[in-house]
Write a protein that holds these residues in place. Structure first.
Motif, PDB file in Angstrom:
ATOM      1  N   PRO A 268       0.818  -1.223   0.000  1.00  7.73           N
ATOM      2  CA  PRO A 268       0.000   0.000   0.000  1.00  7.73           C
ATOM      3  C   PRO A 268       0.849   1.269   0.000  1.00  7.73           C
ATOM      4  O   PRO A 268       0.432   2.301  -0.541  1.00  7.73           O
ATOM      5  CB  PRO A 268      -0.801  -0.101   1.299  1.00  7.73           C
ATOM      6  CG  PRO A 268      -0.737  -1.523   1.697  1.00  7.73           C
ATOM      7  CD  PRO A 268       0.557  -2.051   1.177  1.00  7.73           C
ATOM      8  N   ALA A 269       2.054   1.200   0.589  1.00  7.55           N
ATOM      9  CA  ALA A 269       2.897   2.392   0.648  1.00  7.55           C
ATOM     10  C   ALA A 269       3.530   2.685  -0.705  1.00  7.55           C
ATOM     11  O   ALA A 269       3.698   3.846  -1.080  1.00  7.55           O
ATOM     12  CB  ALA A 269       3.975   2.216   1.718  1.00  7.55           C
ATOM     13  N   LEU A 270       3.884   1.640  -1.438  1.00  8.73           N
ATOM     14  CA  LEU A 270       4.653   1.837  -2.667  1.00  8.73           C
ATOM     15  C   LEU A 270       3.778   1.957  -3.915  1.00  8.73           C
ATOM     16  O   LEU A 270       4.148   2.641  -4.863  1.00  8.73           O
ATOM     17  CB  LEU A 270       5.628   0.671  -2.864  1.00  8.73           C
ATOM     18  CG  LEU A 270       6.782   0.583  -1.857  1.00  8.73           C
ATOM     19  CD1 LEU A 270       7.730  -0.553  -2.242  1.00  8.73           C
ATOM     20  CD2 LEU A 270       7.548   1.897  -1.806  1.00  8.73           C
ATOM     21  N   LEU A 271       2.630   1.272  -3.915  1.00 12.18           N
ATOM     22  CA  LEU A 271       1.870   1.169  -5.160  1.00 12.18           C
ATOM     23  C   LEU A 271       0.827   2.272  -5.264  1.00 12.18           C
ATOM     24  O   LEU A 271       0.239   2.691  -4.267  1.00 12.18           O
ATOM     25  CB  LEU A 271       1.179  -0.198  -5.245  1.00 12.18           C
ATOM     26  CG  LEU A 271       2.118  -1.416  -5.279  1.00 12.18           C
ATOM     27  CD1 LEU A 271       1.310  -2.698  -5.352  1.00 12.18           C
ATOM     28  CD2 LEU A 271       3.079  -1.327  -6.451  1.00 12.18           C
ATOM     29  N   SER A 272       0.602   2.706  -6.498  1.00 15.59           N
ATOM     30  CA  SER A 272      -0.484   3.650  -6.753  1.00 15.59           C
ATOM     31  C   SER A 272      -1.818   2.926  -6.577  1.00 15.59           C
ATOM     32  O   SER A 272      -1.872   1.695  -6.536  1.00 15.59           O
ATOM     33  CB  SER A 272      -0.372   4.182  -8.178  1.00 15.59           C
ATOM     34  OG  SER A 272      -0.629   3.127  -9.081  1.00 15.59           O
ATOM     35  N   ASP A 273      -2.898   3.679  -6.471  1.00 17.67           N
ATOM     36  CA  ASP A 273      -4.214   3.063  -6.323  1.00 17.67           C
ATOM     37  C   ASP A 273      -4.498   2.104  -7.467  1.00 17.67           C
ATOM     38  O   ASP A 273      -5.056   1.028  -7.269  1.00 17.67           O
ATOM     39  CB  ASP A 273      -5.297   4.154  -6.275  1.00 17.67           C
ATOM     40  CG  ASP A 273      -5.367   4.778  -4.890  1.00 17.67           C
ATOM     41  OD1 ASP A 273      -4.836   4.157  -3.956  1.00 17.67           O
ATOM     42  OD2 ASP A 273      -5.935   5.878  -4.766  1.00 17.67           O
ATOM     43  N   PHE A 274      -4.075   2.508  -8.667  1.00 17.73           N
ATOM     44  CA  PHE A 274      -4.329   1.662  -9.837  1.00 17.73           C
ATOM     45  C   PHE A 274      -3.599   0.322  -9.703  1.00 17.73           C
ATOM     46  O   PHE A 274      -4.172  -0.747  -9.893  1.00 17.73           O
ATOM     47  CB  PHE A 274      -3.882   2.402 -11.102  1.00 17.73           C
ATOM     48  CG  PHE A 274      -3.962   1.546 -12.334  1.00 17.73           C
ATOM     49  CD1 PHE A 274      -5.189   1.154 -12.852  1.00 17.73           C
ATOM     50  CD2 PHE A 274      -2.789   1.139 -12.973  1.00 17.73           C
ATOM     51  CE1 PHE A 274      -5.254   0.365 -13.988  1.00 17.73           C
ATOM     52  CE2 PHE A 274      -2.858   0.351 -14.114  1.00 17.73           C
ATOM     53  CZ  PHE A 274      -4.088  -0.035 -14.610  1.00 17.73           C
ATOM     54  N   ARG A 275      -2.299   0.408  -9.355  1.00 14.33           N
ATOM     55  CA  ARG A 275      -1.511  -0.825  -9.232  1.00 14.33           C
ATOM     56  C   ARG A 275      -1.981  -1.671  -8.053  1.00 14.33           C
ATOM     57  O   ARG A 275      -1.950  -2.899  -8.100  1.00 14.33           O
ATOM     58  CB  ARG A 275      -0.022  -0.492  -9.066  1.00 14.33           C
ATOM     59  CG  ARG A 275       0.629   0.071 -10.315  1.00 14.33           C
ATOM     60  CD  ARG A 275       0.763  -0.975 -11.408  1.00 14.33           C
ATOM     61  NE  ARG A 275       1.256  -0.364 -12.642  1.00 14.33           N
ATOM     62  CZ  ARG A 275       1.211  -0.978 -13.831  1.00 14.33           C
ATOM     63  NH1 ARG A 275       0.698  -2.177 -13.943  1.00 14.33           N
ATOM     64  NH2 ARG A 275       1.673  -0.377 -14.913  1.00 14.33           N
ATOM     65  N   LEU A 276      -2.421  -1.005  -6.990  1.00 10.24           N
ATOM     66  CA  LEU A 276      -2.918  -1.754  -5.834  1.00 10.24           C
ATOM     67  C   LEU A 276      -4.194  -2.518  -6.212  1.00 10.24           C
ATOM     68  O   LEU A 276      -4.404  -3.653  -5.785  1.00 10.24           O
ATOM     69  CB  LEU A 276      -3.195  -0.801  -4.669  1.00 10.24           C
ATOM     70  CG  LEU A 276      -3.273  -1.471  -3.293  1.00 10.24           C
ATOM     71  CD1 LEU A 276      -1.934  -2.058  -2.890  1.00 10.24           C
ATOM     72  CD2 LEU A 276      -3.760  -0.489  -2.242  1.00 10.24           C
ATOM     73  N   GLY A 277      -5.012  -1.878  -7.048  1.00  3.13           N
ATOM     74  CA  GLY A 277      -6.205  -2.553  -7.540  1.00  3.13           C
ATOM     75  C   GLY A 277      -5.837  -3.787  -8.357  1.00  3.13           C
ATOM     76  O   GLY A 277      -6.475  -4.839  -8.252  1.00  3.13           O
ATOM     77  N   GLN A 278      -4.777  -3.643  -9.160  1.00  4.95           N
ATOM     78  CA  GLN A 278      -4.320  -4.809  -9.926  1.00  4.95           C
ATOM     79  C   GLN A 278      -3.837  -5.914  -9.000  1.00  4.95           C
ATOM     80  O   GLN A 278      -4.120  -7.091  -9.209  1.00  4.95           O
ATOM     81  CB  GLN A 278      -3.185  -4.395 -10.868  1.00  4.95           C
ATOM     82  CG  GLN A 278      -3.683  -3.667 -12.102  1.00  4.95           C
ATOM     83  CD  GLN A 278      -2.558  -3.396 -13.075  1.00  4.95           C
ATOM     84  OE1 GLN A 278      -1.430  -3.128 -12.672  1.00  4.95           O
ATOM     85  NE2 GLN A 278      -2.862  -3.456 -14.347  1.00  4.95           N
ATOM     86  N   LEU A 279      -3.111  -5.509  -7.953  1.00  4.84           N
ATOM     87  CA  LEU A 279      -2.613  -6.509  -7.008  1.00  4.84           C
ATOM     88  C   LEU A 279      -3.783  -7.232  -6.342  1.00  4.84           C
ATOM     89  O   LEU A 279      -3.739  -8.446  -6.140  1.00  4.84           O
ATOM     90  CB  LEU A 279      -1.720  -5.844  -5.954  1.00  4.84           C
ATOM     91  CG  LEU A 279      -1.081  -6.795  -4.933  1.00  4.84           C
ATOM     92  CD1 LEU A 279      -0.248  -7.867  -5.621  1.00  4.84           C
ATOM     93  CD2 LEU A 279      -0.226  -6.024  -3.937  1.00  4.84           C
TER      94      LEU A 279
END
Lengths: 353, 265
Positions: free
Chosen positions: A26-37
């Motif tokens: 959550p600290a490193l990823l953008s909202d978009f990438r976190l959604g992908q994760l």
């Protein structure tokens, strides 16, 4: 010395996993990438069940899309009905439907309790029926795999054919809220990610405990020699059934969490191709180990997104090549590399001084 | 037949018949094995020995009657027959190679466990398992994977798996095949110890082994009982000498009645 190491390796691994999922990502990823994760983690949840049924139980579950879909559609139907409001029809029915009445089998999904129960009961109940019939008749190996795949394909085709009541090829999409929380709000979307990560970790711990239990030992015994287990007074069909039903349940949970995380469930997400991809991730990571299957599933899903952004045409071949290479040369998956390297590497003095 | 008394838990087979596609592998066999007996079942290839054991353990459908301690076995599924206290081994030892010796025995001991007990981890070594480890002499190898055991020890492990099941009737299919001389002697001793409080039926081709350890012998030939009695009785029976010991004593497995071939033993 080694015994303390092995005793603490698994808890340490889970602590590290929790740290990565809850703090680092959550600290490193953008909202978009976190959604992908979040999406990859849903596939990882399916892989946990595959590690149980295939890795330990020897049942090549090539049709997990069926159970993933049942869980996903159960959740999606509830969200659509809640979005529409009391007494109203979901938006797609107004577009394609020829009726102003809600089909009777949609009605129960208005209730959140029924919908949540259905996420588990539908996949597990269907798996129990299929499994009972199949394992009783001692269907196994490739026949079981083909049968599983045919059922996933049949379910996808059925959904496509029922455009007016299932959304057809488009599936169910465009969800506004998730149990009272707006899915348009990035904060709530993060919460969905945390929910998925927590469910994944809990299921991993639960299935790992199952591996270590007597049942886990029995399941390996059934995988290796079903006949022999029968001669010990067990009914191997029941032993396999438990693992198969549990793996269907995990796939159902994954499907249900996939819906708020990704915002869609459609036949293309549950048919033959996604069903095979579920298995590929687990196979590449290491199907007999929970952590291996999970890491493999996340890695394959991540590689698919990244590589298919760069080389859309080459990805399919790359994935197939990787799958063949792993199955042919490394049946235990990438996690078995560690053991292999340990054996090859220089022997550290094990002799006590 | 030779023991008309009703045993406590003996095996009584009456007019057993097994046919495969018109070929009759077991053709009206009747025999009784009393409790505590160490019975050897011998006969040329194709005599129906393994098929007989298959029928008793529910692997092949049969007609007639098989009673163990007065309970009819025919028609019951395999795992139910096992739960009545009947265990068997196969010609090739089948142990779970990816599990340890201890895990193998623990699974064998656990057929009656409740689901809740199955979901817990094994703690320590159950008594029955410890005793079986002692009997089969594998206590110091209990942590090893069964797949790493030598052939003879696998057979012992398999016998141990029957012991922890608390079976009262053991049916062993060629337990000493492929064993070294010393292993045979040890296995024979093991069988004698086991037979002290159980009934044991052994299918065997090794005549020396049979002569040394059998309490009683049944000779099968072409799906029928040819002769029955002590080792001396059977050896003196001219019919046995004719069909089994063959033209010369040096060829124990010569089968003049090769016409009954087909039922591979």
């Amino acid at each position: 010395m080694t015994s303390t190491l092995t005793r603490w390796r698994a808890p340490a691994g889970y602590a590290l996993g929790a740290l990565l999922l809850f703090a680092v990502a959550p600290a490193l990823l953008s909202d978009f990438r976190l959604g992908q994760l979040a999406r990859y983690l849903c596939f990882a949840i399916v892989a946990v069940g595959i590690a149980l049924a295939w890795g330990r139980g020897g049942m090549l579950t090539l049709g997990q899309g069926l159970f993933f879909g049942l869980g996903g559609y159960a959740m999606a139907m509830h969200l659509k009905l809640t979005d529409a409001g009391a007494g109203q029809l979901p938006d797609f029915m107004l577009l394609y439907g020829d009726t102003s009445e809600l089909p009777w089998w949609w009605e129960p999904f208005r209730s959140p309790a029924v919908a949540l129960a259905a996420v588990l009961v539908l996949p597990m109940g269907l798996a129990a029926l299929i499994g009972y019939a199949v394992f009783r008749r001692r269907v196994r190996g490739a026949y079981f795999a083909i049968l599983s795949q045919a059922l996933a394909a049949a379910f996808a085709i059925l959904l496509v054919g029922q455009q007016a009541t299932t959304g057809g090829t488009n599936g169910l999409t465009n969800f506004q809220g998730f149990f009272g929380f707006s899915l348009l709000d990035p904060v709530n979307r993060r919460t969905v990610y945390f929910l998925i990560a927590a469910v994944l970790l809990l299921l991993m711990i639960g299935v790992r405990q199952l591996f270590l239990s007597r049942y886990g030992e029995l399941l390996v015994a059934v995988r290796d020699s079903e006949e022999r287990v029968r001669f010990l007074g067990y009914d191997p069909a029941l032993v396999k059934l438990v693992a198969y039903v549990l793996s269907a349940g995990t796939a159902g949970i994954a499907g249900a969490l996939f819906v708020p995380a990704v915002g869609i469930i459609s036949p293309a997400l549950i048919g033959i191709v996604p069903s095979i991809q579920f298995v590929i991730g687990a196979a590449i990571g290491g199907r007999a180990s929970v952590a291996g299957a999970v890491i493999g599933a996340v890695a394959v899903a991540w590689a698919q997104t990244t590589l298919s952004e760069e080389f859309p045409a080459a990805w399919t071949y790359f994935q197939a090549g990787l799958f063949i290479a792993v199955v042919a040369f490394l049946p235990g998956g990438l996690v078995s590399l560690r053991r292999l390297l340990a054996r090859r590497g220089p022997r550290v003095a094990e002799v006590p001084a | 037949m030779t023991t008309p008394d009703e045993p406590l838990k003996g095996l009584r087979i009456t007019d057993l018949r097994v046919s495969f596609d018109g070929f009759t592998a077991v053709d009206g066999v009747s025999l009784t094995v009393g409790p505590g007996d160490l019975r050897f079942l011998i006969g040329p290839n194709g005599a129906g020995k393994t098929t007989l054991v298959d029928a008793v353990t529910g692997l092949v459908p049969a007609t007639g009657s098989v009673e163990f301690g007065g309970t009819e076995l025919l028609g019951r599924p395999v795992h139910r027959i096992v739960r009545l206290g009947i265990g068997r081994t196969f010609q090739t030892a089948t142990v779970f190679e990816n599990l340890t010796v201890l895990q193998n025995l623990d699974i064998a001991a656990g057929a009656g466990r409740s689901p809740a007990a199955l979901l817990r981890r094994r703690k320590g070594v159950p008594d029955a398992v410890a005793r079986a480890l002692e009997t089969i002499g594998l206590t110091d190898r209990r942590g090893d994977l069964a797949g790493t055991l030598a052939h003879g020890r696998r057979q012992w492990l398999e016998i141990g798996m029957l012991l922890v099941q608390d079976v009262q009737l053991l049916l062993l299919d060629e337990p000493v095949a492929g064993m070294s001389h010393d292993e045979r002697a040890e296995t024979g001793g093991l069988l004698r110890r086991i037979a002290e409080d159980r009934t044991v039926v052994v299918i065997e081709h090794d005549m020396d082994f049979m002569r040394t350890f059998a309490s009683s012998v049944t000779v099968l030939h072409a799906g029928r009982v040819l002769s029955e009695g002590s080792v001396a009785d059977v050896q003196a029976d001219p019919r046995v000498q004719e069909v089994y010991l063959g033209h010369s004593p040096g060829e124990p497995v010569a089968a003049p009645a090769g016409g009954s071939a087909g039922g591979e033993d």
